[in-house]
Enzyme design. Structure first.
Site, PDB file in Angstrom:
ATOM      1  N   GLY A   1       0.916  -1.338   0.028  1.00 40.18           N
ATOM      2  CA  GLY A   1      -0.069   0.125  -0.066  1.00 40.18           C
ATOM      3  C   GLY A   1       0.971   1.293  -0.045  1.00 40.18           C
ATOM      4  N   SER A   2       0.333   2.444   0.063  1.00 29.25           N
ATOM      5  CA  SER A   2       1.159   3.468   0.048  1.00 29.25           C
ATOM      6  C   SER A   2       0.124   4.863   0.238  1.00 29.25           C
ATOM      7  CB  SER A   2       1.753   3.774  -1.245  1.00 29.25           C
ATOM      8  OG  SER A   2       2.484   2.769  -1.615  1.00 29.25           O
ATOM      9  N   ASN A   3       0.821   5.907   0.798  1.00 26.76           N
ATOM     10  CA  ASN A   3       0.394   7.355   0.628  1.00 26.76           C
ATOM     11  C   ASN A   3       1.143   8.231  -0.009  1.00 26.76           C
ATOM     12  OD1 ASN A   3      -1.425   6.818   3.062  1.00 26.76           O
ATOM     13  ND2 ASN A   3       0.326   7.221   4.291  1.00 26.76           N
TER      14      ASN A   3
ATOM     15  N   ASN B   1      -4.666   4.443  -1.367  1.00 23.61           N
ATOM     16  CA  ASN B   1      -5.297   3.146  -1.941  1.00 23.61           C
ATOM     17  C   ASN B   1      -6.516   2.984  -1.754  1.00 23.61           C
ATOM     18  OD1 ASN B   1      -2.536   2.070   0.345  1.00 23.61           O
ATOM     19  ND2 ASN B   1      -2.461   2.199  -1.941  1.00 23.61           N
TER      20      ASN B   1
ATOM     21  N   ARG C   1      -7.705   6.065   6.835  1.00 25.32           N
ATOM     22  CA  ARG C   1      -6.536   6.653   6.426  1.00 25.32           C
ATOM     23  C   ARG C   1      -6.588   7.573   5.357  1.00 25.32           C
ATOM     24  NH1 ARG C   1      -2.322   4.216   2.896  1.00 25.32           N
ATOM     25  NH2 ARG C   1      -3.554   2.250   2.870  1.00 25.32           N
TER      26      ARG C   1
END
Length: 779
Positions: free
Chosen positions: A222-224, A490, A519
């Site tokens: 995943g990621s931001n 995500n 998130r």
């Protein structure tokens, strides 16, 4: 021709690997040989300069072997289908080997290289040179004759020279990570039905990786990312936050490096270990990051089998025979063979209980990334873009991103979001016509397309603007350019910027007007609050300094929403029953939650209790999601739901032996030898932006980080060039005997950073700079 390494260069490298200071440089071959200048900055980060892409690849292969030879060698064992031979014939190794041996037998890597070398129909000469150079650099390191000091592979026979085909096979494995690769065990286990009329006993159970592939994302990734335009930064220049959440162990680790061919390519950032090009990073005018996309990477085809012959299917009224192929692998106990089945769509797949092979029906998949040979050229071209507009042109032309979004900014303050990833061409029209009625609800809720495999009219076809057949073209993919900001954590593309929702795209790409994760919501709130000056920091707008502080502020949005209501409910009735019927005193839990600072900092007390409460299913809301207020709903704890109290009791029971008000830094750690480094950050499900997932040990806590914040970069593209902060949380090397095994991990624990070092002025200001050359010539 024979090759001769240069002893002088090897001597310098040996001194560097030992952590000793070296000054000056060592001359290497000219002419047709490889030659690369390595400038090792603080934390072991290599800045590599070469006169051409072959030598650039050589330098990258050499330094990556210095730092992570066991990871790369292990990756090559996998793609050579030799895991069972070297690591034992357990089920996971056997499945992996059968999958990769099938790819070897099918000459998948060789076919990737066929076609005109234009970077779209086949890899360009530049990329081939870089892969060839990487192989030469890795092998040169092995030939230097120094003992491998990493105990993970020291003295092991499976550490061998690699070939260009090994590298292309590893590349292909990256491309199918979210599709065929995640389904490997249920591809190799697919067998025709037995006398009972259902799939044979070779079928494997559904795994987390299979579930993740079905959901459209690789397991554990995943990621931001923020793309901050001129209206969001104090300087008016573009600013980027790159915050991928990847595994802390294994071959999906990042590696920091700066690669330069003067006048042609100059990019600083990070690549996955074993890759020759930067995948997340910046040049002098553009910066970009990736987040894992929600789009599906493959489609199912429901096959109408010929009566009495479960390995034949009807296509336009005519029978077609499946291709049966016997694949054999070697194990310490002797060879293992399995018959695997293919259709003209792709391999037959069985997911027990979901997609079974019966006397009448079977399922095959088409993997849109199985023929994706465009990615390395795509990343190379991204690194050469001079503006968001040029970068968008690269995305449109090459359509290469295997399973990620792109978030980018440029020096002029333009910000870009695009899910221009490789997505099967399931248009709304095709979905309506070709998804059988029993699967229409599946498509609507998940984006999984199960197409009628009996009709040629239900093939994927080709969009007129698509780079290749079978995928959606740019006109069918979401793109947004803004001067304020874009963001992704995500969820789908829908709210990349809430002021301009992206809507009307095929369901296979992602969902719209649906609930966002905590998130995602916190990520948007943080940007909006910083722009408005309503957060805890001074002033308004972003600098790289406060962008770093926002990212590592370690807020827990779920706690901000419900903690107070949870405490009131807990204190009103301080006993509860667990899901297995035990009575638990909640008094200490109430006190720990009331004292919690709503963060996942090292000093946060009680954060782990809230994490376990959420993990037990306690975060249940009273108010529904409202698509007209997607960033603020739902928000109220369903205090009357008895499952909330049960979840809190289960959390207390699970944490038996661990103080409920323990400091997070005392119980969440990462081992480095005998050292246990305290680690801040929290789980996705609780709404922590700085995501860290750790393994639980009863009575101990969380003694090992599994995945989460990995490469972290806050970069501004100012008038004097790029500047900012970056870090690799788990450090540059997996070798416990390397000086770069734990240094950045300690730095991350302290919320510290390394500076951007893009220019020679920035690099030469580093007091730890070490310079040497590596090379090889042909005699």
């Amino acid at each position: 021709m024979s090759r001769r390494r240069l002893a002088a260069a090897a001597t310098v490298v040996g001194l560097v690997a030992a952590g000793l200071a070296v000054t000056g440089s060592t001359a290497v071959a000219n002419g047709d040989g490889y030659s690369a200048l390595i400038q090792r900055a603080s934390y072991g980060v290599p800045h590599i300069t070469a006169r051409n892409f072959a030598s650039l690849g050589f330098g990258a292969g050499y330094v990556q072997a210095e730092d992570n030879i066991c990871l790369i060698a292990g990756q090559m064992v996998t793609v050579r289908a030799e895991r069972s031979r070297w690591f034992g014939a357990e089920a996971s190794n056997v499945s992996s080997d059968l999958f990769h041996q099938k790819a070897i037998d099918d000459q998948v890597a060789e076919r990737l290289l066929n076609g005109p070398r234009d970077g779209v129909r086949a890899p360009s000469e530049q990329v081939r040179d870089q892969m060839r150079g990487f192989v030469a650099g890795y092998n040169a390191y092995l030939r230097d004759g120094k003992a491998i000091t990493d105990p993970a592979c020291a003295g092991k026979d499976w550490v061998r020279p690699i070939t260009e085909l090994d590298m292309w096979r590893a590349y292909w494995a990256r491309m199918v990570l979210a599709s065929s690769g995640a389904l490997a065990n249920v591809i190799v286990a697919a067998a025709p039905p037995t006398a009972s009329g259902v799939s044979g006993p070779a079928n494997a159970p559904q795994t987390a990786a299979v579930a993740a592939a079905v959901d459209g994302a690789p397991a554990g990734l995943g990621s931001n990312a923020y793309g901050l335009g001129r209206d969001a930064t104090t300087s008016g220049a573009g600013m980027l936050l790159a915050n991928p959440h990847f595994p802390w162990d294994g071959t999906d680790r990042f590696y920091r490096m700066h690669l330069k061919v003067p006048g042609r390519y100059d990019v600083e950032g990070a690549a996955l270990v074993g890759d020759p090009l930067v995948q997340i990073g910046h040049n002098g005018k553009v910066a970009w990051s990736h987040t894992v996309s929600t789009a599906q990477r493959f489609v199912w085809h429901r096959l109408d089998l010929v009566p009495g012959d479960p390995t034949s299917y009807r296509y336009d009224g005519q029978p077609r025979k499946m291709t049966a192929r016997t694949v054999t692998i070697q194990t310490p106990d002797g060879p293992i063979s399995r018959t695997l089945y293919d259709t003209h769509f792709g391999p037959v797949v069985v997911v027990p209980g979901q997609f079974d092979w019966t006397d009448t029906t079977a399922y095959a998949i088409t993997d849109a990334n199985a023929t994706n040979n465009r990615a390395l050229d795509g990343w190379l071209a991204m690194g050469q873009a001079r503006s968001v507009g040029e970068l968008r042109t690269v995305l449109d032309k090459r359509q290469f991103l295997p399973w990620v979004n792109v978030i980018a900014v440029d020096r002029r303050g333009q910000a870009l979001y695009a899910d221009h990833s490789v997505v099967p061409r399931v248009t709304d029209s095709l979905a309506t016509t070709c998804i059988p009625a029993p699967f229409q609800s599946v498509y609507a809720s998940t984006g999984q397309a199960v197409l009628d495999g009996s009709r040629s009219s239900c093939e994927l076809g080709r969009d007129p603007d698509a780079a290749v057949p079978g995928i959606l073209g740019p006109a069918n993919l979401p793109t947004l350019v803004r001067s304020d900001y874009v963001t992704n954590s995500n969820d789908s593309y829908w709210l990349a910027n809430p002021e301009h929702p992206l809507e009307g795209y095929p369901r296979i790409v992602g969902d719209e007007q649906t609930q966002r994760s905590l998130r995602t919501r916190l990520g948007v709130h943080q940007v909006q609050q910083r722009r408005n000056g309503t957060d805890e920091f001074a002033g308004r707008g972003f600098t790289t300094s406060n962008l770093w502080d926002v990212t590592l502020g370690n807020r827990v949005y779920g706690g901000e929403l419900v903690r107070d209501d949870l405490v009131r409910s807990c204190e009103a009735e301080p006993t509860a029953t667990t899901s297995d019927g035990a009575t638990v005193d909640l008094t200490a839990a109430c006190a720990a939650l009331r004292g919690w600072d709503l963060r996942v900092d090292l000093d946060s007390r009680g954060a782990h209790l809230f994490t376990e409460f959420v993990g037990a299913g306690g975060l249940r809301f009273a108010d529904p999601f409202d698509p007209t207020a997607p960033l603020s709903t739902p928000s109220r704890l369903a205090v009357d739901d008895p499952k909330i109290r049960t979840a809190l009791a289960d959390a207390v029971q699970k944490l038996d032996g661990i103080p409920l008000d323990a400091r997070l830094g005392d119980i969440q750690t990462e081992p480095r030898g005998a050292e246990h480094i305290p680690i801040h950050g929290g789980h996705h499900d609780v709404g922590a932006f700085n995501m860290i997932t750790s393994g639980f040990a009863p009575g101990v806590g969380y003694p090992k980080i599994l995945h989460g914040t990995s490469f972290l970069m806050a970069v501004e593209l100012g008038s004097d060039g790029p500047s900012g902060r970056q870090i690799l949380t788990y450090s540059q090397s997996t070798n416990p005997n390397s000086p770069w095994y734990a240094d950045q991990t300690r730095l991350y624990s302290d919320k510290g950073w390394d500076t951007i070092k893009f220019t020679q002025r920035q690099l030469r200001a580093d007091p730890n700079l070490v310079t040497y050359r590596v090379g090889e010539r042909r005699d």
